[in-house]
Design a protein around this motif. Structure first.
Motif, PDB file in Angstrom:
ATOM      1  N   GLN A 127       0.830  -1.213   0.000  1.00  0.00           N
ATOM      2  CA  GLN A 127       0.000   0.000   0.000  1.00  0.00           C
ATOM      3  C   GLN A 127       0.865   1.265   0.000  1.00  0.00           C
ATOM      4  O   GLN A 127       0.424   2.325  -0.431  1.00  0.00           O
ATOM      5  N   HIS A 128       2.098   1.156   0.513  1.00  0.00           N
ATOM      6  CA  HIS A 128       3.018   2.298   0.516  1.00  0.00           C
ATOM      7  C   HIS A 128       3.957   2.283  -0.692  1.00  0.00           C
ATOM      8  O   HIS A 128       4.935   3.027  -0.729  1.00  0.00           O
ATOM      9  N   GLY A 129       3.702   1.395  -1.647  1.00  0.00           N
ATOM     10  CA  GLY A 129       4.529   1.339  -2.855  1.00  0.00           C
ATOM     11  C   GLY A 129       5.754   0.450  -2.720  1.00  0.00           C
ATOM     12  O   GLY A 129       6.607   0.411  -3.603  1.00  0.00           O
ATOM     13  N   ILE A 130       5.874  -0.260  -1.580  1.00  0.00           N
ATOM     14  CA  ILE A 130       7.028  -1.139  -1.385  1.00  0.00           C
ATOM     15  C   ILE A 130       6.638  -2.505  -1.939  1.00  0.00           C
ATOM     16  O   ILE A 130       5.989  -3.311  -1.268  1.00  0.00           O
ATOM     17  N   GLU A 131       7.039  -2.738  -3.187  1.00  0.00           N
ATOM     18  CA  GLU A 131       6.549  -3.916  -3.914  1.00  0.00           C
ATOM     19  C   GLU A 131       7.390  -5.156  -3.669  1.00  0.00           C
ATOM     20  O   GLU A 131       6.953  -6.264  -3.944  1.00  0.00           O
ATOM     21  N   ARG A 132       8.644  -4.942  -3.220  1.00  0.00           N
ATOM     22  CA  ARG A 132       9.524  -6.092  -2.994  1.00  0.00           C
ATOM     23  C   ARG A 132      10.278  -5.914  -1.678  1.00  0.00           C
ATOM     24  O   ARG A 132      10.571  -4.790  -1.272  1.00  0.00           O
ATOM     25  N   MET A 133      10.582  -7.034  -1.036  1.00  0.00           N
ATOM     26  CA  MET A 133      11.318  -7.020   0.215  1.00  0.00           C
ATOM     27  C   MET A 133      12.394  -8.093   0.163  1.00  0.00           C
ATOM     28  O   MET A 133      12.141  -9.182  -0.353  1.00  0.00           O
ATOM     29  N   VAL A 134      13.568  -7.776   0.687  1.00  0.00           N
ATOM     30  CA  VAL A 134      14.637  -8.773   0.803  1.00  0.00           C
ATOM     31  C   VAL A 134      14.833  -9.032   2.293  1.00  0.00           C
ATOM     32  O   VAL A 134      15.153  -8.109   3.049  1.00  0.00           O
ATOM     33  N   THR A 135      14.586 -10.274   2.709  1.00  0.00           N
ATOM     34  CA  THR A 135      14.689 -10.614   4.128  1.00  0.00           C
ATOM     35  C   THR A 135      15.981 -11.379   4.388  1.00  0.00           C
ATOM     36  O   THR A 135      16.338 -12.294   3.640  1.00  0.00           O
ATOM     37  N   LEU A 136      16.701 -10.967   5.433  1.00  0.00           N
ATOM     38  CA  LEU A 136      18.029 -11.539   5.690  1.00  0.00           C
ATOM     39  C   LEU A 136      18.057 -12.406   6.933  1.00  0.00           C
ATOM     40  O   LEU A 136      17.556 -12.007   7.995  1.00  0.00           O
ATOM     41  N   ALA A 137      18.697 -13.560   6.799  1.00  0.00           N
ATOM     42  CA  ALA A 137      18.915 -14.452   7.939  1.00  0.00           C
ATOM     43  C   ALA A 137      20.152 -13.985   8.703  1.00  0.00           C
ATOM     44  O   ALA A 137      21.064 -13.376   8.132  1.00  0.00           O
ATOM     45  N   THR A 138      20.175 -14.274  10.005  1.00  0.00           N
ATOM     46  CA  THR A 138      21.325 -13.890  10.827  1.00  0.00           C
ATOM     47  C   THR A 138      21.963 -15.086  11.522  1.00  0.00           C
ATOM     48  O   THR A 138      23.000 -14.951  12.166  1.00  0.00           O
ATOM     49  N   SER A 139      21.327 -16.262  11.431  1.00  0.00           N
ATOM     50  CA  SER A 139      21.883 -17.466  12.058  1.00  0.00           C
ATOM     51  C   SER A 139      21.434 -18.671  11.235  1.00  0.00           C
ATOM     52  O   SER A 139      20.548 -18.539  10.386  1.00  0.00           O
ATOM     53  N   LEU A 140      21.993 -19.852  11.513  1.00  0.00           N
ATOM     54  CA  LEU A 140      21.583 -21.048  10.756  1.00  0.00           C
ATOM     55  C   LEU A 140      20.108 -21.341  10.938  1.00  0.00           C
ATOM     56  O   LEU A 140      19.404 -21.654   9.983  1.00  0.00           O
ATOM     57  N   ASP A 141      19.612 -21.213  12.187  1.00  0.00           N
ATOM     58  CA  ASP A 141      18.183 -21.479  12.446  1.00  0.00           C
ATOM     59  C   ASP A 141      17.302 -20.530  11.643  1.00  0.00           C
ATOM     60  O   ASP A 141      16.223 -20.900  11.176  1.00  0.00           O
ATOM     61  N   ASP A 142      17.759 -19.323  11.518  1.00  0.00           N
ATOM     62  CA  ASP A 142      17.012 -18.273  10.853  1.00  0.00           C
ATOM     63  C   ASP A 142      16.945 -18.481   9.328  1.00  0.00           C
ATOM     64  O   ASP A 142      16.056 -17.953   8.669  1.00  0.00           O
ATOM     65  N   CYS A 143      17.874 -19.257   8.780  1.00  0.00           N
ATOM     66  CA  CYS A 143      17.927 -19.441   7.322  1.00  0.00           C
ATOM     67  C   CYS A 143      16.663 -20.111   6.794  1.00  0.00           C
ATOM     68  O   CYS A 143      16.041 -19.630   5.849  1.00  0.00           O
ATOM     69  N   SER A 144      16.268 -21.244   7.426  1.00  0.00           N
ATOM     70  CA  SER A 144      15.108 -21.968   6.903  1.00  0.00           C
ATOM     71  C   SER A 144      13.853 -21.119   7.051  1.00  0.00           C
ATOM     72  O   SER A 144      12.982 -21.109   6.172  1.00  0.00           O
ATOM     73  N   GLN A 145      13.782 -20.380   8.157  1.00  0.00           N
ATOM     74  CA  GLN A 145      12.638 -19.499   8.416  1.00  0.00           C
ATOM     75  C   GLN A 145      12.490 -18.448   7.305  1.00  0.00           C
ATOM     76  O   GLN A 145      11.410 -18.256   6.735  1.00  0.00           O
ATOM     77  N   ASN A 146      13.601 -17.789   6.961  1.00  0.00           N
ATOM     78  CA  ASN A 146      13.554 -16.736   5.944  1.00  0.00           C
ATOM     79  C   ASN A 146      13.276 -17.309   4.559  1.00  0.00           C
ATOM     80  O   ASN A 146      12.545 -16.703   3.771  1.00  0.00           O
ATOM     81  N   ILE A 147      13.835 -18.481   4.279  1.00  0.00           N
ATOM     82  CA  ILE A 147      13.575 -19.092   2.973  1.00  0.00           C
ATOM     83  C   ILE A 147      12.104 -19.491   2.861  1.00  0.00           C
ATOM     84  O   ILE A 147      11.469 -19.280   1.828  1.00  0.00           O
ATOM     85  N   SER A 148      11.528 -20.001   3.955  1.00  0.00           N
ATOM     86  CA  SER A 148      10.117 -20.378   3.823  1.00  0.00           C
ATOM     87  C   SER A 148       9.219 -19.153   3.665  1.00  0.00           C
ATOM     88  O   SER A 148       8.202 -19.225   2.968  1.00  0.00           O
ATOM     89  N   ILE A 149       9.596 -18.026   4.258  1.00  0.00           N
ATOM     90  CA  ILE A 149       8.821 -16.791   4.034  1.00  0.00           C
ATOM     91  C   ILE A 149       8.906 -16.392   2.550  1.00  0.00           C
ATOM     92  O   ILE A 149       7.914 -16.033   1.923  1.00  0.00           O
ATOM     93  N   ALA A 150      10.115 -16.507   1.985  1.00  0.00           N
ATOM     94  CA  ALA A 150      10.292 -16.149   0.569  1.00  0.00           C
ATOM     95  C   ALA A 150       9.576 -17.127  -0.363  1.00  0.00           C
ATOM     96  O   ALA A 150       9.175 -16.764  -1.469  1.00  0.00           O
ATOM     97  N   GLU A 151       9.415 -18.375   0.114  1.00  0.00           N
ATOM     98  CA  GLU A 151       8.672 -19.354  -0.699  1.00  0.00           C
ATOM     99  C   GLU A 151       7.184 -19.023  -0.693  1.00  0.00           C
ATOM    100  O   GLU A 151       6.475 -19.200  -1.668  1.00  0.00           O
ATOM    101  N   LYS A 152       6.725 -18.537   0.452  1.00  0.00           N
ATOM    102  CA  LYS A 152       5.283 -18.284   0.634  1.00  0.00           C
ATOM    103  C   LYS A 152       4.836 -16.995  -0.053  1.00  0.00           C
ATOM    104  O   LYS A 152       3.736 -16.938  -0.614  1.00  0.00           O
TER     105      LYS A 152
END
Ligand SMILES: [Zn+2]
Length: 271
Positions: free
Chosen positions: A29-54
């Motif tokens: 709604q604010h014109g932000i059409e794309r987002m890049v989400t960054l992992a900070t730890s190994l546990d965080d990697c799968s979490q961020n990838i699944s968000i990007a998959e969804k």
């Protein structure tokens, strides 16, 4: 006008997963059409990838934050390599050097910083092997030692990969060696803070094509939301003040920052 939040942490516990859909809708709604989400730890990697998959608007980066190196096993790189090969993973990061936070219990400052430098080199090696770019964090209590050390490491890899030094707080003069190596910098909501004149000054004079916009959310919310939880929609406020300072319209700023994002993350033009 379409913008990208080139650096956020949607995997953060401050963003409950059942709220993500609303957060992404508000961003759009604010014109932000794309987002890049960054992992900070190994546990965080799968979490961020699944968000990007969804969510098709979200792309992931995977890496170990310098403040997490003491909690990461030496063999981490095999796992990281697997995550990095995922089709939704667009770059390596967040990696870098953090000399701001004190060494954890049982670690000397030298041991801690030297492990961070070792990890940074390993992240650079992975990036060059996979043909991806890399997202760097640096932070010092005073001075620019971690920045200088990270630039020196970047120099060894700069012919094979590009780095963005995110949340850049220094002068354009300090950014120049990064730009000379073919790297980028990026600006957060700090550009809207009245006590951080240098950031806006750098953003004003930084050549088009050499910087991106980001929130680093959930942290560093820009004015008028300073002190609250940050979110990708607030990229808008940072874009607005930087465009104004540069004497550009929001549309003009969006054209070159989007082209920079497309090229750096290799995610193609905004539709
Ligand atoms: Zn970050």
């Amino acid at each position: 006008m379409k913008l990208t939040d080139s650096h956020c942490h949607l995997g953060s516990q401050k963003f409950p997963s059942d709220e993500l859909s609303a957060i992404i809708t508000r961003a759009k709604q604010h014109g932000i059409e794309r987002m890049v989400t960054l992992a900070t730890s190994l546990d965080d990697c799968s979490q961020n990838i699944s968000i990007a998959e969804k969510f098709p608007e979200v792309y992931a980066c995977i890496g170990i934050h310098p403040c997490d190196v003491h909690e990461t096993k030496n063999q981490y790189i095999d796992q990281l390599t697997n995550y990095a090969k995922h089709p939704r993973c667009v770059a390596i990061g967040e990696t870098g050097l953090d000399y701001y936070h004190p060494a954890p219990k049982g670690w000397s400052t030298e041991q801690y910083h030297s492990r961070q430098r070792e990890f940074l080199r390993q992240h650079f090696t992975l990036a060059t092997e996979l043909g991806k770019n890399i997202v760097i964090h640096t932070r010092d209590r005073t001075g620019e030692e971690s920045l200088q050390d990270a630039i020196n490491i970047y120099r060894d890899f700069a012919d094979r990969t590009r780095a963005v030094f995110h949340c850049f707080p220094f002068s354009l003069e300090s950014a120049q060696p990064i730009l000379d190596l073919g790297g980028l910098i990026s600006f957060t909501g700090i550009a809207t803070f009245k006590n951080a004149i240098t950031v806006l000054e750098t953003a004003t004079h930084c050549p088009a094509g050499s910087f991106m916009l980001e929130t680093d959310s959930p942290y560093l919310a820009p004015v008028p939301h300073r002190g609250q939880r940050n979110e990708p929609a607030f990229t808008y406020f940072t874009a607005e003040i930087i465009a104004q300072a540069r004497g550009e319209s929001l549309e003009e700023l969006a054209v070159h920052t989007e082209a920079t994002v497309d090229e750096f993350y290799g995610i193609g033009p905004t539709k």
